[in-house]
Design an enzyme around this catalytic site. Structure first.
Site, mmCIF file in Angstrom:
data_model
loop_
_atom_site.group_PDB
_atom_site.id
_atom_site.type_symbol
_atom_site.label_atom_id
_atom_site.label_comp_id
_atom_site.label_asym_id
_atom_site.label_seq_id
_atom_site.Cartn_x
_atom_site.Cartn_y
_atom_site.Cartn_z
ATOM 1 N N ASN A 1 -4.929 -4.900 5.706
ATOM 2 C CA ASN A 1 -5.372 -4.321 4.389
ATOM 3 C C ASN A 1 -5.525 -4.903 3.283
ATOM 4 O O ASN A 1 -5.672 -4.340 2.098
ATOM 5 C CB ASN A 1 -4.471 -3.186 4.290
ATOM 6 C CG ASN A 1 -2.918 -3.437 4.033
ATOM 7 O OD1 ASN A 1 -2.800 -4.671 4.185
ATOM 8 N ND2 ASN A 1 -2.129 -2.334 3.862
ATOM 9 N N HIS B 1 -5.295 -6.894 -3.602
ATOM 10 C CA HIS B 1 -3.979 -6.660 -3.094
ATOM 11 C C HIS B 1 -3.511 -7.591 -1.932
ATOM 12 O O HIS B 1 -4.289 -8.057 -1.124
ATOM 13 C CB HIS B 1 -4.517 -5.432 -2.119
ATOM 14 C CG HIS B 1 -3.238 -4.963 -1.121
ATOM 15 N ND1 HIS B 1 -3.418 -4.271 -0.052
ATOM 16 C CD2 HIS B 1 -2.078 -5.000 -1.033
ATOM 17 C CE1 HIS B 1 -2.403 -4.055 0.807
ATOM 18 N NE2 HIS B 1 -1.237 -4.570 -0.116
ATOM 19 N N SER C 1 -8.812 3.760 0.025
ATOM 20 C CA SER C 1 -9.049 2.811 0.967
ATOM 21 C C SER C 1 -10.434 2.207 0.783
ATOM 22 O O SER C 1 -11.266 2.447 -0.073
ATOM 23 C CB SER C 1 -9.086 3.546 2.458
ATOM 24 O OG SER C 1 -9.689 4.681 2.377
ATOM 25 N N HIS D 1 2.269 3.640 -2.751
ATOM 26 C CA HIS D 1 1.657 2.397 -3.005
ATOM 27 C C HIS D 1 0.275 2.450 -2.478
ATOM 28 O O HIS D 1 -0.394 1.571 -2.500
ATOM 29 C CB HIS D 1 2.398 1.443 -2.263
ATOM 30 C CG HIS D 1 2.186 1.386 -0.691
ATOM 31 N ND1 HIS D 1 2.107 2.172 0.166
ATOM 32 C CD2 HIS D 1 1.829 -0.037 0.050
ATOM 33 C CE1 HIS D 1 1.788 1.758 1.346
ATOM 34 N NE2 HIS D 1 1.482 0.563 1.282
#
Length: 451
Positions: A211, A229, A355, A380
């Site tokens: 992810n 991220h 997402s 988060h």
């Protein structure tokens, strides 16, 4: 005042979301993307676990699967938990502990609760550019980022791994050299970490897989942001894996029976505790530095793609969401493990991504009574709604293409497990924690780079 709901049991609390409250909250979020006041109907659920532990949860309007419920029950009953554990609305089953958990401990630490992606977190920079400054075709910008940031993984992380540097940039090398001596000391006491340590210089400024992502986003005023991220890469994984196994060995050595072997802990004051905390702190610093080097590369990619000069220090956030901190809560000094949770002290900025294809948020902690009960934390992200395997079975490539329409990104079978439908509704997640944070900016990605 905090609205408190006291369900009869853990299953009642986590298995039956309130649709009417959820719908009202959704409507408020959608109508007011920068709403700063509490919504008034956010409920903190107080749950008494079957093993005697106490859980306080912000999960109204979101579903939590059975595996996660059992994990929460087991974790809350550990004897060194301080007061209670707090659960964020993105919570879902995870290795070792439920992702979306805030775990305060006194006298011990659980390495598997911290996990193996030590220091994983988010970074975001707002630039002085606006949407009109971006090219009509964003493919060149995506490839420019991909050329400057190693991503993905091949060769199992070995010498030819496309997700690592063969020859680190001067900036990456300088960043690693500043941390090298401490890592050498850690490896000297724990040589099983040595192989990963040798590869660590080549992982500074790299994205990884799963992810992890780099995105170019637009906010509510069409200003351009870079958001990314990632965490501590292979060395953090090795440190986490190694100390998880050492903790399990200690439990076997002392014949300590646990409801789940992943709750194996290291007592504070022991030599192993000191070694783990030293390695953990190193990995957290490495993760933060990794994000900073990647941000530099992503901004460089933006500058070579767009001829217009720009600045990038307008607003900046760099926050862990998988880490341990020494904090004071309810009058006591504790070790606070945030497993998929962000620090949200009063006035503190944080990042909550959605997402691929979904909006994300820059938020500011509200503090107050609700924040105190949540150990000043928030979610988060959106949180997975299903496993990666289930997502690959349930969604087709056509489904994924529709879900990410308008975003310059990869559309192939290897990223279907990251498709938006595999995650919880980010609006529901934000609504459930509206008394913990206020939305400062709403971001929508236009470019997404995945590992």
């Amino acid at each position: 005042m905090i609205a408190v709901k006291r369900p009869e049991s853990l299953i009642d609390a986590l298995g039956r979301p309130s649709s009417s409250r959820r719908d009202r909250a959704h409507a408020l979020v959608k109508a007011h993307p920068t709403l700063e006041e509490d919504m008034g109907d956010v409920t903190m659920q107080v749950i008494h676990g079957s093993r005697g532990g106490l859980i306080k949860a912000w999960i109204d309007g979101v579903q939590v699967e059975q595996q996660a419920r059992q994990q929460l029950d087991n974790m809350a009953a550990m004897p060194f938990i301080h007061k209670h554990i707090a659960i964020m609305p993105d919570c879902h089953w995870g290795m070792g502990a439920t992702v979306g958990s805030v775990i305060p401990t006194k006298g011990a630490i659980i390495p598997a609760a911290v996990g193996v992606d030590i220091g994983c977190g988010m970074m975001a920079h707002r630039t002085s550019l606006t949407a009109s400054d971006l090219p009509d075709n964003l493919y060149g910008l995506r490839t420019a980022i991909e050329e400057r940031v190693p991503h993905g993984r091949t060769d199992n992380g070995g010498a030819n791994d496309r997700g690592a540097w063969n020859d680190p940039s001067p900036l990456a090398a300088d960043v690693f050299n500043r941390q090298h001596d401490t890592l050498e000391q850690i490896v000297g006491k724990h040589p099983k970490i040595a192989q990963a340590a040798k590869r660590a210089p080549n992982h500074v400024g790299t994205l990884g897989t799963g992810n992890h992502f780099i995105e170019v986003c637009l906010d509510e005023e069409q200003r351009v942001w870079i958001m990314l991220h990632s965490g501590s890469r292979g060395i953090g994984n090795r440190i986490g894996t190694y100390f998880i196994e050492r903790a399990k060995e200690e439990m076997r050595r002392w014949f300590i029976n646990l409801p789940d072997e992943d709750l194996a802990y290291i007592p504070q004051g022991s030599e192993l505790f000191g070694d783990y905390m030293n390695a953990l702190n190193w990995a957290q610093k490495f993760a933060r530095a990794n994000r900073e080097v990647m941000m530099h590369a992503a901004l460089e990619a933006l500058s070579v793609t767009i001829s217009k000069p720009f600045t990038s220090d307008c607003e900046a956030v760099n926050c862990h969401h998988n880490y341990v901190a020494h904090e004071k809560h309810f009058g006591a000094d504790v070790l606070l493990t945030r497993k998929g949770a962000v620090s949200a002290k009063e006035g503190e900025l944080g990042i909550i991504p959605g997402s691929m294809g979904a909006k994300s948020f820059i938020v500011r902690g509200k503090g107050g009574a609700a924040g105190r009960e949540a150990f000043f934390s928030c979610s988060h992200g959106a949180g997975r709604a299903m496993s990666r395997g289930q997502a690959k079975k349930q969604f087709s490539l056509e489904d994924h293409a529709k879900a990410v329409a308008g975003v310059e990104c990869r559309v192939d079978a290897d990223v279907i497990d990251e498709t938006p439908g595999a995650y919880k509704d980010i609006d529901a997640v934000m609504a459930a924690q509206a008394n913990l944070i206020k939305i400062v900016h709403t971001l929508k990605q236009v470019v997404c780079v995945k590992g």
